[in-house]
Design an enzyme around this catalytic site. Structure first.
Site, PDB file in Angstrom:
ATOM      1  N   SER A 111       0.808  -1.226   0.000  1.00 56.17           N
ATOM      2  CA  SER A 111       0.000   0.000   0.000  1.00 56.17           C
ATOM      3  C   SER A 111       0.836   1.270   0.000  1.00 56.17           C
ATOM      4  O   SER A 111       0.347   2.331  -0.395  1.00 56.17           O
ATOM      5  CB  SER A 111      -0.927   0.020   1.217  1.00 56.17           C
ATOM      6  OG  SER A 111      -0.186  -0.089   2.418  1.00 56.17           O
ATOM      7  N   GLU A 119      -5.548   9.837  11.374  1.00 52.50           N
ATOM      8  CA  GLU A 119      -4.159   9.906  11.826  1.00 52.50           C
ATOM      9  C   GLU A 119      -3.507   8.572  11.504  1.00 52.50           C
ATOM     10  O   GLU A 119      -3.787   7.560  12.142  1.00 52.50           O
ATOM     11  CB  GLU A 119      -4.084  10.209  13.334  1.00 52.50           C
ATOM     12  CG  GLU A 119      -4.609  11.587  13.684  1.00 52.50           C
ATOM     13  CD  GLU A 119      -4.504  11.905  15.167  1.00 52.50           C
ATOM     14  OE1 GLU A 119      -3.971  11.043  15.921  1.00 52.50           O
ATOM     15  OE2 GLU A 119      -4.953  12.990  15.576  1.00 52.50           O
ATOM     16  N   HIS A 170       0.819   5.424   5.881  1.00 52.30           N
ATOM     17  CA  HIS A 170       0.434   5.735   4.505  1.00 52.30           C
ATOM     18  C   HIS A 170       0.554   7.229   4.203  1.00 52.30           C
ATOM     19  O   HIS A 170       0.354   8.065   5.077  1.00 52.30           O
ATOM     20  CB  HIS A 170      -0.984   5.245   4.239  1.00 52.30           C
ATOM     21  CG  HIS A 170      -1.127   3.770   4.452  1.00 52.30           C
ATOM     22  ND1 HIS A 170      -1.694   3.243   5.587  1.00 52.30           N
ATOM     23  CD2 HIS A 170      -0.732   2.719   3.690  1.00 52.30           C
ATOM     24  CE1 HIS A 170      -1.668   1.918   5.514  1.00 52.30           C
ATOM     25  NE2 HIS A 170      -1.082   1.575   4.371  1.00 52.30           N
TER      26      HIS A 170
END
Length: 368
Positions: free
Chosen positions: A154, A334, A338
């Site tokens: 990701s 938060e 990422h």
């Protein structure tokens, strides 16, 4: 894959050899091209500067679609306005950044070219910016273009449009690549080096990669997770699995490049960055040395970047969003793993700088 396309945007008569695209040119499957939506697309005709420069579309909150066969295409765009300054950003597919805040002064025009890796039979170019313009566009097959394939998780992947400003660094890498190369981002959220193979994603890369292409490999975030589908042990199964990527690339006469896991945003009280990947970083460095594979030590370079910025400023790189700041995250978020788009750009720049420093040939020729 032989057909080329030439589009003239605006309301004036089309330039010779070009197909006219007006603010009413909505996509339909019969023509195979057009805007996804036209309610906010406008146009102007300045009359004077010539066939392609005199008129243009102002593409707000829309994308231009073109049905094509899968493959690599070189896109050339003409941007500008005879009487006012412009600023245009162009993304391809699922948000891959191709042109970032390109500005022109009144009466000046920019012609820019980039290559796009197309899957699912459709080229998609999305427009944004303070004052976006599109005057003309040419699209031609580029089967010989060098391709940088990305395998990862990701932190690398193309995040969807409805997740903006969420972005992977692989999504931002195209802006650092010249027109003779394309980025094919196969990274997917939640995958480890092991599950990327078991789910058949690596096989998709093997079916498309060609001699003298490059394969950048960054895992580790999810290899740490103790479930059967994803977990690998750093000095045994992790290294063994990564070697499958290396061997597969070399068997196909492509060049593998290992990438250590990009750091998460966790600071110690003294302002130093806490390492959350441990032996997974050591294992990749060892493997690169053992197999004589180029290494991008993104763990080191991202650590240096974060420590220079400090705990507060690094929030601007990560998905630390205040409630109401971004439409897609009304309650805020938060997230110390990422990136938002700015962070994706910063990390992609680190990757680009390390690739440049390697001085690999012919890769050097394809980097801006």
């Amino acid at each position: 894959m032989t057909q080329s396309y030439r589009f003239d945007f605006g309301t004036g008569a089309p330039a010779e050899g070009y197909t006219k695209i007006t603010p009413q040119s909505v996509y339909d499957s019969f023509t195979g091209y057009g805007f996804t939506r036209t309610d906010k697309v406008n146009a102007k005709d300045r009359v004077e500067p010539g066939a392609l420069r005199r008129d243009f579309c102002i593409p707000v909150e829309t994308a231009f679609l073109l049905d094509v066969e899968d493959g690599t295409y070189r896109v050339s765009v003409l941007l500008g306005d005879e009487i006012t300054a412009t600023e245009t950003t162009i993304k391809a597919g699922a948000g891959r950044l191709m042109v970032h805040k390109q500005r022109t002064t009144p009466g000046s025009f920019s012609r820019l070219s980039f290559s796009v890796w197309v899957t699912d039979g459709q080229l998609k170019l999305s427009f944004s910016g303070l004052a976006p313009r599109i005057n003309a566009m040419e699209i031609e097959p580029a089967p010989q273009a060098c391709t940088l394939f990305l395998a990862g998780d990701s932190t690398v992947t193309d995040q969807p449009d409805d997740g903006y400003p969420y972005a992977g660094w692989g999504q931002m890498l195209p802006m650092f690549v010249k027109q003779d190369a394309a980025v094919a981002n196969y990274a997917l959220s939640g995958r480890s080096s092991k599950s990327f193979i078991s789910e058949g994603v690596l096989d998709k890369i093997w079916s498309r990669i060609k001699p003298y292409d490059y394969l950048l490999i960054q895992f580790g975030h999810n290899d740490q997770k103790h479930d059967e589908e994803r977990y690998t042990e750093p000095f045994t199964t992790y290294k063994q699995t990564l070697k499958l990527y290396i061997d597969g690339a070399r068997e196909r006469k492509a060049v593998p490049i290992l990438v250590t896991s990009v750091q998460r945003r966790f600071f110690e009280e003294d302002g130093s960055l806490r390492d959350t990947h441990g032996d997974y970083l050591t294992a990749v460095r060892e493997l690169a040395s053992e197999e004589n594979v180029p290494l991008i030590d993104l763990a080191n370079s991202s650590k240096a970047l974060y420590e220079t910025l400090g705990p507060e400023a690094t929030k601007n790189l990560f998905m630390w969003l205040a409630p109401g700041e971004f439409m897609n995250f009304p309650d805020g978020v938060e997230d110390n793993t990422h990136f938002q788009q700015l962070g994706g750009i910063k990390i992609a720049k680190l990757v680009y700088e390390e690739l440049k420093a390697m001085r690999l040939q012919p890769l050097m020729l394809y980097l801006r």
